[in-house]
Write a protein that holds these residues in place. Structure first.
Motif, PDB file in Angstrom:
ATOM      1  N   MET A  97       0.829  -1.201   0.000  1.00  0.00           N
ATOM      2  CA  MET A  97       0.000   0.000   0.000  1.00  0.00           C
ATOM      3  C   MET A  97       0.871   1.262   0.000  1.00  0.00           C
ATOM      4  O   MET A  97       1.899   1.287   0.685  1.00  0.00           O
ATOM      5  N   THR A  98       0.444   2.257  -0.728  1.00  0.00           N
ATOM      6  CA  THR A  98       1.136   3.539  -0.682  1.00  0.00           C
ATOM      7  C   THR A  98       0.763   4.234   0.645  1.00  0.00           C
ATOM      8  O   THR A  98      -0.154   3.797   1.343  1.00  0.00           O
ATOM      9  N   SER A  99       1.461   5.315   0.923  1.00  0.00           N
ATOM     10  CA  SER A  99       1.177   5.995   2.197  1.00  0.00           C
ATOM     11  C   SER A  99      -0.251   6.564   2.211  1.00  0.00           C
ATOM     12  O   SER A  99      -0.935   6.550   3.236  1.00  0.00           O
ATOM     13  N   LYS A 100      -0.704   7.014   1.029  1.00  0.00           N
ATOM     14  CA  LYS A 100      -2.076   7.545   0.954  1.00  0.00           C
ATOM     15  C   LYS A 100      -3.099   6.437   1.189  1.00  0.00           C
ATOM     16  O   LYS A 100      -4.119   6.621   1.868  1.00  0.00           O
ATOM     17  N   GLU A 101      -2.805   5.269   0.616  1.00  0.00           N
ATOM     18  CA  GLU A 101      -3.711   4.135   0.784  1.00  0.00           C
ATOM     19  C   GLU A 101      -3.738   3.677   2.248  1.00  0.00           C
ATOM     20  O   GLU A 101      -4.801   3.352   2.786  1.00  0.00           O
ATOM     21  N   THR A 102      -2.551   3.672   2.866  1.00  0.00           N
ATOM     22  CA  THR A 102      -2.478   3.290   4.284  1.00  0.00           C
ATOM     23  C   THR A 102      -3.294   4.258   5.129  1.00  0.00           C
ATOM     24  O   THR A 102      -4.015   3.858   6.051  1.00  0.00           O
ATOM     25  N   GLU A 103      -3.191   5.531   4.768  1.00  0.00           N
ATOM     26  CA  GLU A 103      -3.949   6.547   5.501  1.00  0.00           C
ATOM     27  C   GLU A 103      -5.449   6.289   5.383  1.00  0.00           C
ATOM     28  O   GLU A 103      -6.191   6.356   6.362  1.00  0.00           O
TER      29      GLU A 103
ATOM     30  N   SER B 273      -7.020  -4.030  -6.928  1.00  0.00           N
ATOM     31  CA  SER B 273      -6.326  -2.799  -6.529  1.00  0.00           C
ATOM     32  C   SER B 273      -6.930  -2.291  -5.206  1.00  0.00           C
ATOM     33  O   SER B 273      -8.016  -2.733  -4.805  1.00  0.00           O
ATOM     34  N   HIS B 274      -6.233  -1.356  -4.596  1.00  0.00           N
ATOM     35  CA  HIS B 274      -6.745  -0.722  -3.370  1.00  0.00           C
ATOM     36  C   HIS B 274      -8.117  -0.086  -3.652  1.00  0.00           C
ATOM     37  O   HIS B 274      -9.044  -0.218  -2.844  1.00  0.00           O
TER      38      HIS B 274
END
Lengths: 132, 287
Positions: free
Chosen positions: A1-7, A31-32
């Protein structure tokens, strides 16, 4: 996950995270965005079976769309006149937004509280009316 | 004056529009605005395309959502492409406002016929204020619907930049249980209270999750992709039982630039027919 996705993931409720994890495991290639869509749709399905959706065509959310559409049309057709009444329309829309947020957020659970919020709109209207 | 409860609010908000147009501006400006709104709401008929395979409940959906009496139909005209036909029906709503409905059949795996229908879709869909694709929730296989959406409807809407007018309507929630066990009363709709029984709720939830999973897997529904159907444009309902039609109405009101015209045009009196218990109170408030 990217940081935005984690957020985004971290902002989910416990139930939503469970749903996310379930579909991530079931569809590792998704995908996310796909999994997040499934989380939203699962919540929507839950609302449908619990009858926690909009059952009334006079719901503030529908009324807001009517007001928004009226406002957009007038702005498009008569921008000069809209300047006079546009402020009021924006105010009314903003108050409707507050009511809708309260309803969606579960803050307004009683008729009394809904009435009080609506009373605020009425006060705005009567102030404006009196100023004419 | 104070507004003390939700029912009074409904009345109030309707009056809001009258108030905005009734004061604060000169009579000339008021007339201009009224003309603009009249033109938007009354002069231009509200056009709806309803697409779906036979038996999914297209007519019931239109009749229930827009509270139509099919006997009040004003006129019918056919748009033909060879032997292929799409019917446009015009219904009076109120005060001169008309609703125009294009009843569009689903495609049928006949490549030659499908091509003609595609051409008609291409011609008709851009004319419409709202485009509704109906799927029956009780049908096990809706692969063909996914194909039509993916290969025909959504590409046209994307090309014509009208995706925001598209609503995916999943009908027949009330009969999902019958496909599990038609003889078990617990799987039947609770008609008295117009809601699913507890046992049926679980069946419906599982079925809706399956449908959603298929739609997401096919990339037909999304939260953030302009080329697919947004989650808020997917509506689950039962037209026959008048269940969850308020959510459907919201999706219509949000659709495109003119979606709001429909609930505004139908007006307070007709909308509240969905909620008959309010009639007495509304009448009192009107006095």
């Amino acid at each position: 996950m990217t940081s935005k996705e984690t957020e985004q993931y971290n902002k989910l409720s416990i139930d939503e995270r469970e749903c996310y994890d379930k579909y991530k495991k079931k569809h590792p290639n998704w995908s996310h965005a796909q999994i997040m869509t499934m989380v939203v749709q699962t919540g929507n399905a839950e609302k449908v079976v619990s009858n926690n959706t909009i059952s009334d065509p006079n719901d503030p959310r529908i009324q807001k769309e009517i007001l928004r559409g009226t406002s957009d049309t007038l702005q498009r057709e008569y921008p000069d006149i809209f300047e006079v009444i546009g402020g009021f329309l924006r105010k009314a829309l903003s108050i409707l937004d507050d009511i809708i947020d309260s309803i969606i957020g579960g803050v307004v659970n009683t008729v009394y509280n809904v009435g009080r919020a609506i009373g605020n709109i009425w006060d705005t209207i009567t102030d404006w009316w009196d100023s004419l | 004056m104070s507004v003390n409860n939700k029912e009074e609010y409904k009345f109030f908000i309707q009056k809001l529009l009258d108030a905005i147009l009734g004061k604060n501006i000169s009579p000339e400006d008021k007339e201009k605005l009224m003309d603009a709104l009249h033109h938007e709401i009354v002069d231009k008929p509200f056009r709806v395309a309803i697409i779906g395979q036979a038996g999914v409940g297209k007519s019931t959906t239109i009749n229930q959502l827009f509270l139509l009496n099919s006997e009040e139909k004003l006129e019918t005209s056919d748009i033909t492409e060879g032997t292929t036909k799409v019917t446009e029906k015009i219904f009076p709503i109120r005060d001169g406002f008309n609703l125009s409905v294009y009843d569009m059949p689903g495609l049928n795996k006949d490549p030659e016929k499908d091509k003609k229908y595609e051409e008609m879709y291409r011609e008709i869909l851009p004319k419409c204020d709202v485009i509704v694709y109906v799927i029956a929730a009780n049908r096990r296989d809706f692969g063909e619907d996914c194909r039509i959406l993916k290969e025909v409807c959504l590409p046209i809407c994307n090309q014509k930049n009208i995706m925001d007018r598209f609503i995916l309507a999943i009908n027949k929630l009330d009969v999902i249980g019958e496909s599990v066990d038609p003889d078990d009363i617990d799987y039947q709709w609770d008609y008295e209270n117009n809601r699913p029984t507890e046992k049926l709720k679980r069946i419906i939830k599982t079925r809706l999750d399956d449908i959603n999973e298929k739609l997401v897997d096919e990339n037909l529904v999304t939260i953030d992709n302009d080329n697919a159907i947004l989650t808020q444009k997917v509506v689950f309902y039962s037209a026959a039982c008048d269940y969850n039609l308020g959510a459907f109405m919201l999706a219509v009101a949000k659709a495109g630039n003119r979606g709001w015209v429909f609930p505004a045009s139908v007006g307070f009196d007709k909308l509240t027919k969905h909620d008959k218990n309010d009639v007495e109170l509304i009448n009192r408030l009107k006095l």
